[in-house]
Every structure is written in C-alpha cells, then in structure tokens.
Write a protein that holds these residues in place. Structure first.
Motif, PDB file in Angstrom:
ATOM      1  N   ASN A  41       0.830  -1.210   0.000  1.00 18.13           N
ATOM      2  CA  ASN A  41       0.000   0.000   0.000  1.00 18.13           C
ATOM      3  C   ASN A  41       0.863   1.258   0.000  1.00 18.13           C
ATOM      4  O   ASN A  41       0.553   2.230  -0.692  1.00 18.13           O
ATOM      5  N   ASP A  45       0.881   4.114  -2.936  1.00 19.30           N
ATOM      6  CA  ASP A  45       0.711   5.547  -2.673  1.00 19.30           C
ATOM      7  C   ASP A  45       1.905   6.347  -3.194  1.00 19.30           C
ATOM      8  O   ASP A  45       1.744   7.405  -3.807  1.00 19.30           O
ATOM      9  N   THR A  48       1.892   6.709  -6.965  1.00 19.82           N
ATOM     10  CA  THR A  48       0.988   7.773  -7.413  1.00 19.82           C
ATOM     11  C   THR A  48       1.667   9.128  -7.275  1.00 19.82           C
ATOM     12  O   THR A  48       1.624   9.947  -8.200  1.00 19.82           O
TER      13      THR A  48
END
Length: 186
Positions: A41, A45, A48
């Motif tokens: 995760n 993130d 991105t």
C-alpha cells in the motif's frame, strides 16, 4: 526428583503442543503477510506521488528550457510558448497540491518553492532575471528537490524484485532530468 505424567496429562501435552506450534507459525506468517500488505500500500501511494512528481518535473524542465530560450533571445522568441507552458506547469502544480494531503518535509519545501514561481515567471517575462539564477538556482534546484522526493520510493521495504523496479524507476526520472537539463543548457 522424578516427574511422572499420568495418562490425561500425556494426552493433553501430545494434543496441545502441535496446536501451539501451528499457532506460532500461523501468527508469524500472518505478521509477514500484513507487513507485505502495508508495504504494498505504501508503494502504491508513493507510485501515485512519483507519477505526479514526474509530470511536474517534466513540465518544469520544459519551462526551464523555454525560459532559457526566452532570456537568451532577449524576449524575441518563445514568449507565447513560454506562457502556454506556464499554464501547463501550473495545472500540474495544482494537481500536486490537491494530491499532497500528508506532506513530508520535502514535499512542503517543494510546495513552498512552487508558491514562489509566479515572481520568478514575472521576472523572466520582464527580462529582469539572469540565466544562471533562473536556470540553476531556481529550476534545477526545484527539480533536484523533486528527484529527492521521488527517490523515497526506493527506501520502502519490499521484495527484491520490487526494489529493483523502484530503484530503476527513480534512476530513470533522474536520468531524464539530467538529459533535459543538459539539452536545455545547450
């Protein structure tokens, strides 16, 4: 001292010990899975952010090059292109500001530097800024900050394969910036 076990105690030990071993191993693998999940995760993130920062770096490199052309030609060339590029860079900057909810210190520095961009742009358009200050002290310094933030993805613990890919991605952004800087300087 002799320890003797009765039948009930022996049966209890024989049945509980394997269950205890299974519980310990399953807890360990559950912990590993959870750690990998949270790291995945974090990497998602950061990917991105990296994608948005890469776009910003690219737009700033274009703006840096066009500013160099504009300053070098003493305002005769590329004014319309430069103003169009200002708008494109500002659009990506606004996206970055919306994306960055939990900002690191480095991201805060980038945002603060980007907030000062309007004064730099006006000095460029008025031909009040010199080439070295604009090219090296502002745009190249800002891109260096962005690259430092992009490199954070390489510090997130993950599998060997993912680490290789994230390191290659960070190196790719750095090499692209160096080549853009060299091209713009020429």
């Amino acid at each position: 001292m002799k320890i003797s076990f009765n039948t009930t105690t022996t049966v209890s030990l024989i049945s509980v010990l394997p269950l205890l071993v299974v519980l310990i191993f399953s807890s360990y693998f559950l912990y590993l899975s959870y750690t990998q999940y949270t790291n995945a995760n974090n990497i998602a993130d950061q990917l991105t952010k990296t994608q948005q920062l890469g776009k910003l770096s690219e737009e700033l490199a274009k703006e840096r090059s066009l500013s160099a052309v504009y300053i070098g030609s003493k305002g005769r060339f590329a004014e319309d292109l430069l103003k169009t590029q200002y708008n494109q860079t500002q659009s990506v900057t606004d996206q970055i500001k919306r994306l960055s909810l939990n900002q690191t210190n480095q991201e805060k520095k980038i945002i603060q530097t980007l907030d000062a961009i309007s004064s730099v742009r006006s000095r460029i358009i008025k031909l009040e800024a010199d080439f070295n200050t604009v090219y090296f002290d502002y745009y190249s310094h800002l891109n260096a900050q962005i690259l430092d933030e992009i490199r954070i993805i390489t510090t997130i613990p993950s599998t060997t394969e993912i680490s290789l890919f994230t390191t290659a991605l960070a190196a790719l952004y750095q090499d692209a910036d160096f080549s853009a800087q060299e091209r713009g300087f020429i």
